[in-house]
Design a protein around this motif. Structure first.
Motif, PDB file in Angstrom:
ATOM      1  N   MET A 125       9.621  -0.109   5.353  1.00  0.00           N
ATOM      2  CA  MET A 125       8.218  -0.202   4.920  1.00  0.00           C
ATOM      3  C   MET A 125       7.458  -1.358   5.566  1.00  0.00           C
ATOM      4  O   MET A 125       6.280  -1.231   5.849  1.00  0.00           O
ATOM      5  CB  MET A 125       8.175  -0.396   3.396  1.00  0.00           C
ATOM      6  N   ASP A 126       8.137  -2.480   5.769  1.00  0.00           N
ATOM      7  CA  ASP A 126       7.411  -3.650   6.275  1.00  0.00           C
ATOM      8  C   ASP A 126       7.913  -4.051   7.656  1.00  0.00           C
ATOM      9  O   ASP A 126       8.266  -5.205   7.887  1.00  0.00           O
ATOM     10  CB  ASP A 126       7.516  -4.823   5.296  1.00  0.00           C
ATOM     11  N   ASN A 127       7.889  -3.075   8.559  1.00  0.00           N
ATOM     12  CA  ASN A 127       8.279  -3.364   9.933  1.00  0.00           C
ATOM     13  C   ASN A 127       7.096  -3.085  10.864  1.00  0.00           C
ATOM     14  O   ASN A 127       6.292  -2.195  10.600  1.00  0.00           O
ATOM     15  CB  ASN A 127       9.488  -2.507  10.331  1.00  0.00           C
ATOM     16  N   TYR A 128       7.027  -3.868  11.969  1.00  0.00           N
ATOM     17  CA  TYR A 128       5.947  -3.678  12.949  1.00  0.00           C
ATOM     18  C   TYR A 128       5.869  -2.244  13.434  1.00  0.00           C
ATOM     19  O   TYR A 128       4.814  -1.755  13.797  1.00  0.00           O
ATOM     20  CB  TYR A 128       6.184  -4.562  14.182  1.00  0.00           C
ATOM     21  N   PHE A 130       6.714   0.548  11.889  1.00  0.00           N
ATOM     22  CA  PHE A 130       6.539   1.604  10.893  1.00  0.00           C
ATOM     23  C   PHE A 130       5.171   1.390  10.245  1.00  0.00           C
ATOM     24  O   PHE A 130       5.024   0.702   9.235  1.00  0.00           O
ATOM     25  CB  PHE A 130       7.665   1.574   9.856  1.00  0.00           C
ATOM     26  N   SER A 131       4.178   1.983  10.863  1.00  0.00           N
ATOM     27  CA  SER A 131       2.790   1.769  10.432  1.00  0.00           C
ATOM     28  C   SER A 131       2.498   2.526   9.143  1.00  0.00           C
ATOM     29  O   SER A 131       3.248   3.425   8.738  1.00  0.00           O
ATOM     30  CB  SER A 131       1.840   2.248  11.527  1.00  0.00           C
ATOM     31  N   ALA A 132       1.380   2.187   8.525  1.00  0.00           N
ATOM     32  CA  ALA A 132       0.923   2.915   7.340  1.00  0.00           C
ATOM     33  C   ALA A 132       0.794   4.405   7.657  1.00  0.00           C
ATOM     34  O   ALA A 132       1.116   5.266   6.825  1.00  0.00           O
ATOM     35  CB  ALA A 132      -0.402   2.338   6.851  1.00  0.00           C
ATOM     36  N   ALA A 133       0.333   4.716   8.880  1.00  0.00           N
ATOM     37  CA  ALA A 133       0.161   6.130   9.254  1.00  0.00           C
ATOM     38  C   ALA A 133       1.502   6.864   9.319  1.00  0.00           C
ATOM     39  O   ALA A 133       1.567   8.069   9.033  1.00  0.00           O
ATOM     40  CB  ALA A 133      -0.558   6.230  10.602  1.00  0.00           C
ATOM     41  N   LEU A 135       4.088   6.458   7.333  1.00  0.00           N
ATOM     42  CA  LEU A 135       4.453   6.850   5.969  1.00  0.00           C
ATOM     43  C   LEU A 135       3.563   7.994   5.471  1.00  0.00           C
ATOM     44  O   LEU A 135       4.049   8.950   4.855  1.00  0.00           O
ATOM     45  CB  LEU A 135       4.356   5.643   5.027  1.00  0.00           C
TER      46      LEU A 135
ATOM     47  N   MET B 125      -4.746   2.017  10.294  1.00  0.00           N
ATOM     48  CA  MET B 125      -3.585   2.722   9.739  1.00  0.00           C
ATOM     49  C   MET B 125      -2.424   2.852  10.716  1.00  0.00           C
ATOM     50  O   MET B 125      -1.273   2.800  10.310  1.00  0.00           O
ATOM     51  CB  MET B 125      -4.009   4.136   9.311  1.00  0.00           C
ATOM     52  N   ASP B 126      -2.734   3.047  12.000  1.00  0.00           N
ATOM     53  CA  ASP B 126      -1.637   3.291  12.942  1.00  0.00           C
ATOM     54  C   ASP B 126      -1.543   2.170  13.965  1.00  0.00           C
ATOM     55  O   ASP B 126      -1.550   2.407  15.169  1.00  0.00           O
ATOM     56  CB  ASP B 126      -1.811   4.650  13.630  1.00  0.00           C
ATOM     57  N   ASN B 127      -1.425   0.959  13.457  1.00  0.00           N
ATOM     58  CA  ASN B 127      -1.245  -0.192  14.335  1.00  0.00           C
ATOM     59  C   ASN B 127       0.088  -0.859  14.020  1.00  0.00           C
ATOM     60  O   ASN B 127       0.525  -0.866  12.877  1.00  0.00           O
ATOM     61  CB  ASN B 127      -2.404  -1.186  14.148  1.00  0.00           C
ATOM     62  N   TYR B 128       0.704  -1.442  15.071  1.00  0.00           N
ATOM     63  CA  TYR B 128       1.992  -2.136  14.903  1.00  0.00           C
ATOM     64  C   TYR B 128       1.917  -3.187  13.810  1.00  0.00           C
ATOM     65  O   TYR B 128       2.909  -3.513  13.185  1.00  0.00           O
ATOM     66  CB  TYR B 128       2.389  -2.858  16.190  1.00  0.00           C
ATOM     67  N   TYR B 129       0.726  -3.764  13.655  1.00  0.00           N
ATOM     68  CA  TYR B 129       0.626  -4.939  12.802  1.00  0.00           C
ATOM     69  C   TYR B 129      -0.003  -4.609  11.446  1.00  0.00           C
ATOM     70  O   TYR B 129      -0.450  -5.484  10.734  1.00  0.00           O
ATOM     71  CB  TYR B 129      -0.072  -6.064  13.572  1.00  0.00           C
ATOM     72  N   PHE B 130       0.007  -3.305  11.122  1.00  0.00           N
ATOM     73  CA  PHE B 130      -0.409  -2.879   9.786  1.00  0.00           C
ATOM     74  C   PHE B 130       0.665  -1.934   9.258  1.00  0.00           C
ATOM     75  O   PHE B 130       0.604  -0.707   9.446  1.00  0.00           O
ATOM     76  CB  PHE B 130      -1.784  -2.202   9.815  1.00  0.00           C
ATOM     77  N   SER B 131       1.657  -2.514   8.631  1.00  0.00           N
ATOM     78  CA  SER B 131       2.819  -1.745   8.188  1.00  0.00           C
ATOM     79  C   SER B 131       2.484  -0.919   6.957  1.00  0.00           C
ATOM     80  O   SER B 131       1.465  -1.137   6.287  1.00  0.00           O
ATOM     81  CB  SER B 131       3.967  -2.706   7.854  1.00  0.00           C
ATOM     82  N   ALA B 132       3.376   0.006   6.651  1.00  0.00           N
ATOM     83  CA  ALA B 132       3.219   0.806   5.433  1.00  0.00           C
ATOM     84  C   ALA B 132       3.135  -0.111   4.213  1.00  0.00           C
ATOM     85  O   ALA B 132       2.370   0.149   3.273  1.00  0.00           O
ATOM     86  CB  ALA B 132       4.395   1.777   5.306  1.00  0.00           C
ATOM     87  N   ALA B 133       3.891  -1.202   4.224  1.00  0.00           N
ATOM     88  CA  ALA B 133       3.876  -2.127   3.085  1.00  0.00           C
ATOM     89  C   ALA B 133       2.512  -2.813   2.930  1.00  0.00           C
ATOM     90  O   ALA B 133       2.102  -3.139   1.810  1.00  0.00           O
ATOM     91  CB  ALA B 133       4.975  -3.179   3.242  1.00  0.00           C
ATOM     92  N   LEU B 135      -0.435  -1.468   3.444  1.00  0.00           N
ATOM     93  CA  LEU B 135      -1.319  -0.546   2.728  1.00  0.00           C
ATOM     94  C   LEU B 135      -0.927  -0.438   1.260  1.00  0.00           C
ATOM     95  O   LEU B 135      -1.785  -0.447   0.372  1.00  0.00           O
ATOM     96  CB  LEU B 135      -1.300   0.831   3.400  1.00  0.00           C
ATOM     97  N   GLU B 136       0.378  -0.375   1.003  1.00  0.00           N
ATOM     98  CA  GLU B 136       0.837  -0.283  -0.396  1.00  0.00           C
ATOM     99  C   GLU B 136       0.362  -1.503  -1.190  1.00  0.00           C
ATOM    100  O   GLU B 136      -0.072  -1.382  -2.340  1.00  0.00           O
ATOM    101  CB  GLU B 136       2.364  -0.224  -0.460  1.00  0.00           C
ATOM    102  N   ARG B 139      -3.464  -1.250  -1.804  1.00  0.00           N
ATOM    103  CA  ARG B 139      -3.779  -0.215  -2.807  1.00  0.00           C
ATOM    104  C   ARG B 139      -3.426  -0.692  -4.213  1.00  0.00           C
ATOM    105  O   ARG B 139      -4.161  -0.457  -5.169  1.00  0.00           O
ATOM    106  CB  ARG B 139      -2.984   1.059  -2.492  1.00  0.00           C
TER     107      ARG B 139
END
Lengths: 393, 393
Positions: A125-128, A130-133, A135, B125-133, B135-136, B139
């Motif tokens: 989840m918190d890796n460079y 693995f973007s929000a997109a 997930l 959303m789809d950048n290396y430096y914006f992880s899924a975590a 956004l979580e 939110r």
């Protein structure tokens, strides 16, 4: 069987995968998507500068891992991973940096085909990488899957190093020693900074002791004077000046394994504050290294350091170290433990850390650091390089 | 007013911000979180290798942008951005790589304080430096905000370059010419590859024409022989061999602005397939450059290239180019347009691209590329370096 020149034995890769699978089982993860390039390399051998597009290693509880990436990079996987070619899967190029389709959409189809789409899927989840997109795509495409945070799951398995990994880190240590030696030989007032950085790079890649260098995951950080108040400035074209300190935060790298080491050089007669801080830092490093023994915790190491510098009236808020080893940009740390208050991770023999008790003040800074292995009775530094403030007058 | 040595005029930063705000307004975005380091630098001047921890620039429809990052890196922001120090905000160090708290948790508090927590917030959303975590966290912490995908929003504003940016790219062009010249001078059978890479780095950072070099966002990609079938392998310690081709995919970089240029060198007498492919690629490049004129689309450029190589019986699935300019690792492209079928983006004068019609076959590869500016009547290559397969016999 795939014939490639692997950097570790097949047995070592098998042991790593077994460790990762045990950690998966512990967390109830039935399928792991590994997007961190360092973890991908550690599990499969994959090496290439392709992490600017989406890619991952898919690890199920049995069978070979699956390398997944851009179609054109499948050739790079064939040249570097241990798996059979049927476990190297590429996606079409029109998924690259597209606003209409995402590489994780395509991966979802593959997971469905393999019957893996109803599992509990671990994602970093918190890796460079693995973007929000990523997930959002997986959630949209795999409505029957459950997603579980696996940030650091593989990184933690990397903490205790194998003999072969330690050997690579020792080679990296010889390289960073050569880099610092070269720096001190060449630096002088008037030399443009980029000219010295050019020599740092050259030395890093030429290597040492008959072993060539790889690219460190962080570029040389070499700020002077007031700039040294900031930890992460790179370089410019201005000349070094007399009566200024510069720290050199650099690493040797051998086959992606790092040995960072920082030293500070003062051109001219250092002010008393540099000398006082040098004394405190060196004594603090000694205390921290002694505390870095199996059974002690990360916070114990930091406390030993902090206790010393407090006597000198110095405070430092930021952590004073982190684990190191195999890495890709943008970080040469392993992003698991930190040497700081509250981190109760227990040290084990053959864990490896960069102890970086850097002091950044409002208008100057000083870095003297050591990378070490946790030995049976305390830290064993990788480098044999004078631990002091260097002065060139 | 903050006194720093900015790399562009304050007026230029103001114009960039105005462009970004217009794009925000178009998309109904009331607050923009900019996590891409290239976008952060373009909007504010920020420069430092701190993107391995979470950071961003917060852009509201009015007022100065806010730099947000690790506390210790606030000093680096003070040294590089144009904003007042009150708009440089650091987070505590125990948020760094922690499993208990996330830097975006802390940012949410700041957004609430500033009354920005009920807005439509654009995130990359789809950048290396914006992880899924990331956004979580946002939110969870900002239940009254709406999130909107702003991937590429700032990147698109960067597409047309200013005169000052073009000047930086021309300096980068001189650097990459010097790098290729050095490569051809030194390469010979028996030379260990890392020894040559050491010289490539040295030349890149020493710079050219009186201008020092910065670190390119991608390391040298220099595969030989069968390895050249793969686009993104880096290097090893093996010697160059006679009767082998090697491509050198490298860039010059000046103050974070890139000029990539690839050439291939064959040691010995090249087989006919190399010569045939060279001919097709050079003719295809000529056609593509001619098509790269204002009013034409990205797919027009690719079609011009494809039409030529089809006559030679060559097919290439992957895109043959992308925009370039300011960048940080892991990519020197801008991640907006692609020169490929279906991309109907219209070219404008002073857009800048890397045309990379690389041919990767099953067991060899050939790269001859050009970086160019879209001029009033077609592409104007940045480099003046022979466009051919180099042969050293």
């Amino acid at each position: 069987m795939n014939q490639v020149a692997l950097r570790f034995s097949r047995e070592e890769y098998a042991a790593r995968i077994a460790k990762a699978r045990a950690a998966m089982a512990d967390k109830g993860i039935e399928l792991l998507l590994v997007t961190d390039p360092s973890n991908m390399a550690w599990l499969t051998g994959y090496d290439g500068w392709s992490f600017y597009v989406h890619q991952c290693v898919v690890l199920a509880p049995d069978g070979e891992p699956v390398w997944y990436g851009r179609g054109q990079d499948a050739n790079g996987a064939k040249r570097t991973v241990f798996m059979d070619h049927e476990n190297i899967v590429g996606y079409p190029d029109n998924y690259v940096q597209s606003t209409e389709r995402h590489p994780m959409d395509f991966l979802a189809g593959i997971l469905r085909e393999r019957g893996w789409d109803r599992r509990t899927i671990g994602v970093e989840m918190d890796n460079y990488y693995f973007s929000a997109a990523c997930l959002e795509s997986l959630r949209r495409n795999l409505p029957n899957a459950r997603f579980s945070d696996a940030t650091g799951l593989v990184n933690w398995q990397r903490a205790v190093k194998s003999p072969a990994e330690l050997e690579y880190m020792r080679r990296a240590a010889r390289i960073v020693e050569a880099m610092h030696t070269r720096i001190f030989d060449l630096i002088e007032p008037g030399m443009p900074k980029h000219e010295l950085v050019a020599e740092i790079y050259r030395t890093a890649v030429r290597g040492a002791d008959g072993h060539g260098g790889d690219y460190p995951a962080i570029v040389p950080l070499v700020p002077s004077g007031v700039d040294a108040s900031a930890p992460h400035l790179t370089w410019d074209e201005r000349p070094f000046e007399k009566d200024e300190g510069t720290f050199f935060e650099i690493a040797g790298c051998y086959r992606r394994y790092h040995c960072p080491l920082s030293r500070t050089i003062y051109l001219g007669k250092p002010p008393q504050k540099f000398l006082d801080t040098e004394k405190a830092v060196i004594e603090g490093i000694g205390a921290a290294l002694e505390a870095a023994r199996p059974g002690n915790t990360c916070e114990d190491v930091e406390a030993a350091w902090r206790k010393v510098i407090a006597r000198y009236g110095i405070e430092k808020e930021s952590r004073c170290g982190y684990p190191i080893g195999l890495s890709y940009p943008p970080d040469w740390g392993e992003r698991t433990m930190s040497l700081r208050p509250g981190d109760k991770s227990v040290l084990q023999e053959n864990m490896t850390f960069h102890l970086i008790p850097a002091i950044w003040q409002d208008d100057w800074g000083l870095e003297i650091t050591e990378s070490f292995r946790v030995g049976p009775s305390g830290a064993e530094p990788f480098c044999n390089y004078p631990r002091k403030l260097f002065v060139k007058d």
